[in-house]
Design an enzyme around this catalytic site. Structure first.
Site, PDB file in Angstrom:
ATOM      1  CD  GLU A   1      64.116  42.802  61.769  1.00 49.68           C
ATOM      2  OE1 GLU A   1      63.338  41.668  60.796  1.00 49.68           O
ATOM      3  OE2 GLU A   1      64.104  41.879  61.879  1.00 49.68           O
TER       4      GLU A   1
ATOM      5  CG  ASP B   1      67.435  37.266  58.899  1.00 50.04           C
ATOM      6  OD1 ASP B   1      67.027  37.045  59.656  1.00 50.04           O
ATOM      7  OD2 ASP B   1      67.532  38.443  58.020  1.00 50.04           O
TER       8      ASP B   1
HETATM    9  C1  BGC Z   1      66.853  40.203  60.960  1.00 52.64           C
HETATM   10  C2  BGC Z   1      67.722  39.721  61.583  1.00 52.64           C
HETATM   11  C3  BGC Z   1      68.103  39.203  63.154  1.00 52.64           C
HETATM   12  C4  BGC Z   1      67.009  37.492  63.559  1.00 52.64           C
HETATM   13  C5  BGC Z   1      66.971  36.993  64.548  1.00 52.64           C
HETATM   14  C6  BGC Z   1      65.683  39.090  61.865  1.00 52.64           C
HETATM   15  O1  BGC Z   1      64.427  39.175  61.485  1.00 52.64           O
HETATM   16  O2  BGC Z   1      66.435  40.469  59.403  1.00 52.64           O
HETATM   17  O3  BGC Z   1      68.649  40.383  61.596  1.00 52.64           O
HETATM   18  O4  BGC Z   1      69.357  38.510  63.416  1.00 52.64           O
HETATM   19  O5  BGC Z   1      65.790  38.169  62.999  1.00 52.64           O
HETATM   20  O6  BGC Z   1      66.576  37.631  65.321  1.00 52.64           O
END
Ligand code: BGC
Length: 638
Positions: A526, A334
């Site tokens: 988030e 990630d």
């Molecule tokens: C998130 C992921 C996401 C990725 C790409 C990260 O901050 O945890 O869920 O797919 O960003 O945008």
């Protein structure tokens, strides 16, 4: 005699001429054959080019194509394939070919200047064109977070966030929504989606609860597998499927409050207790089901497992996922997660790749990454075999998704998915309270008052990951219907609908028979949504009170990414509906409020009464033994 001799001589001469002619002919034929054969034979160079290009032959099996391509690649080309870069971090577009990058992504909110379907398609077509100028012409993966439809593009239909789909419990519906999302992605050139989310959230204080279907591993497995099938199955008229990503591997959702390693967050990116029984019984089964459905990429969470970041766990990434579950696709880290495993970037990279990470979402500095992996390989601490394994897995996904065979779509048109979305919204609503059978409402009521921050705000009802990472505020999306507009469209021409976000009306001296409060959370993504006490905003609580003062009965519709703490207020409400984050089709909410469709949803997660009950265990029993406000799978119907 003379004549005879002369005849003999002449005939001898004639014979000599004939023999000569035959010999010359034979010589000529042999020469032509030999020279011709030589000329027609491919040169060594041409032969090697043919072998090299054989991986483009879709008649060969995927395994053969992988082997042929891999055998042509230099170590540098292989390492390039392991890099995943955010598009705005590409310093020079030619770097895509120079480094042979494996993939690009648009982090949420990172869009083309022309943020339309045509703009996206052009952007990605241009990147692919650069990728194919590299020696082997390996196409790029291009990833986005289309987690509730292709919601980064204004004008695309925005579906309910996953928690609402969990409330429907309907695998066929989830499959249809994923397929519709894939069509929009294909039209814009995107071949990789960072969905579905298989987290199992146990704590409403977490800012990502709405991204998941449920805390129930069985429901999550069923809906996750359906999503993968929908997204990855090409159907008539579609050029290629879109690759799914199962995220976030694994144990995400069970992080403990106040353990986040990110100083801005409380629970997101926190610590999950290492528990092998929970791993086997809870966290792995949804991933297994979705892998069996064909998923070829898995994203590792940013959380800690026990006492170290999961990204460095060879036991789980390689042992459990690849060896025991038999996952043949690739593991992607990630956002910047590769550097979470150790203080030093070089060591962190080595540890993550050796643990089993195949593609690294850097997402910024690809040059340093390439240098680090090259050194590590030369030093023998990342083996050739590990690199070959990683690249084979990435190539498998690329071949399977048809990247080598099908160019970026040329028909650039988003599909009108509004009817499907409206059905999904209607099915996702959960009726939690309905005193005196207040709902469904009559369409010919004389007077209805509507209040609340979420009644007339497509941004709020869509939540985050809509155009921007943290979502948008207001009615900025084309073709969208607010819940208020949906209500207006249901009632008879004689019905007076009065709307005030605060619940204050000029006509307040007369009571309306019905008030509808559409209240909720403003969007968050988030850890920015981590909250010690997830409650309704005070302005909305006041709006409900104001509405109660001027209406005989009040229905409360909560638009939120999670259950909220409402125990102090709920008794005074006549009816309560959980609408989750429905997306652009507010008409689906009104369809059910006015009885056009029945309430079908049930709570995909338990609804706690107090913050002290958190987190709630998967069996729904609170750790302090007190009763929940509503247990998982609650939901009334007419
Ligand atoms: C998130 C992921 C996401 C990725 C790409 C990260 O901050 O945890 O869920 O797919 O960003 O945008």
């Amino acid at each position: 005699m003379k004549l005879h001799r002369a005849y003999v001589l002449a005939s001898k001469k004639c014979m000599n001429v004939q023999i000569f002619t035959v010999l010359v002919s034979v010589f000529a034929i042999v020469t032509i054959f030999v020279v011709g054969t030589f000329l027609l034979r491919p040169s060594a160079d041409k032969l090697s080019v043919n072998i090299a290009m054989a991986y483009k032959n879709s008649d060969l099996s995927t395994d053969e194509r992988i082997q042929i391509l891999l055998s042509q690649m230099t170590t540098a080309e292989k390492i390039g394939q392991m890099a995943l870069v955010e598009k705005n971090s590409i310093q020079n577009t030619t770097d895509i070919a120079v480094y042979g990058l494996g993939g690009l992504l648009s982090g949420a909110g990172s869009k083309p200047t022309d943020n339309t379907a045509v703009g996206w398609n052009q952007l990605i077509t241009d990147y692919q064109a650069v990728a194919t100028t590299s020696r082997l012409g390996i196409p790029l993966l291009y990833g986005v977070d289309a987690v509730h439809g292709h919601a980064l593009v204004p004008g695309a239909t925005v579906f309910p966030h996953q928690i609402g789909l969990g409330a429907t419990g309907d695998a066929e519906l989830v499959k249809a929504l994923a397929r519709a999302t894939a069509r929009d992605l294909v039209a814009t050139g995107v071949n990789w989606n960072y969905a579905p989310n298989l987290d199992l959230p146990t704590d409403i204080r977490w800012g990502r609860m709405y991204e998941a279907f449920s805390d129930d591993p069985i429901l999550t497995a069923r809906l996750g597998a359906a999503y993968v099938r929908g997204l990855q199955t090409a159907s008539t008229g579609e050029t290629a499927p879109v690759l799914a990503t199962l995220k976030h591997f694994t144990g995400v959702g069970a992080m403990q409050w106040d353990t986040s390693t990110n100083k801005n967050f409380k629970i997101d990116q926190g610590v999950t207790l290492a528990d092998n029984e929970a791993l086997q019984k809870k966290y792995l089964p949804p991933f297994k089901a979705a892998i069996d459905a064909g998923a070829l990429s898995v994203m590792v969470g940013l959380h800690t497992w026990g006492d170290s970041k999961l990204i460095v766990s060879r036991e789980i990434l390689t042992g459990e996922l690849k060896d025991r579950l038999g996952f043949k696709g690739f593991v992607v880290s990630d956002w910047y997660g590769v550097y979470e495993g150790a203080g030093n970037k070089f060591i962190a990279t080595v540890r993550a790749i050796n643990a089993g990470v195949d593609m690294v979402m850097l997402p910024f500095d690809y040059k340093t990454f390439v240098r680090h992996v090259t050194w590590a390989n030369r030093l023998g601490i990342i083996s050739d075999a590990r690199i070959d394994d990683a690249v084979s897995r990435i190539l498998r996904a690329k071949f399977t998704a048809g990247l080598f065979d099908v160019p970026v779509a040329t028909e650039v048109k988003l599909v009108d998915n509004r009817a499907l979305a409206r059905t999904a919204v209607a099915q996702s609503l959960v009726l939690l309270k309905n005193n005196d059978a207040l709902l469904p409402l009559k369409k010919n009521l004389r007077h209805i008052r509507v209040a609340g921050s979420a009644a007339d705000n497509v941004g709020i009802q869509s939540g985050a990951w809509t155009v921007e990472w943290q979502g948008v505020d207001g009615n900025l999306l084309p073709n969208a219907t607010t819940i208020l507009a949906g209500i207006r469209a249901q009632v008879t021409p004689g019905t007076n609908i009065e709307y005030s976000p605060t619940g204050e009306y000029k006509t307040a001296s007369t009571k309306a028979p019905i008030g509808i409060a559409v209240v909720g959370e403003t969007p968050y993504a988030e850890g920015w949504g981590d909250r010690a006490y997830p409650i309704l905003p005070s302005a909305d609580l006041q709006a409900i009170k104001n509405l109660q003062a001027v209406c005989t009965q009040v229905v409360v519709v909560i638009v939120s990414g999670r259950p909220l703490l409402i125990a102090n207020e709920v008794d005074s409400w006549d009816a309560l509906v959980a609408a989750w984050l429905p997306g652009t089709e507010g008409g689906g909410v009104a369809d059910v409020l006015f009885g056009g469709k029945p309430f079908m949803g049930t709570l995909p997660v338990p609804w706690p009464k107090t913050a002290e009950q958190l987190p709630v265990a998967t069996d729904g029993v609170t750790w302090d033994g007190t009763a929940l406000l509503f247990p998982r799978y609650s939901g009334l119907s007419y």
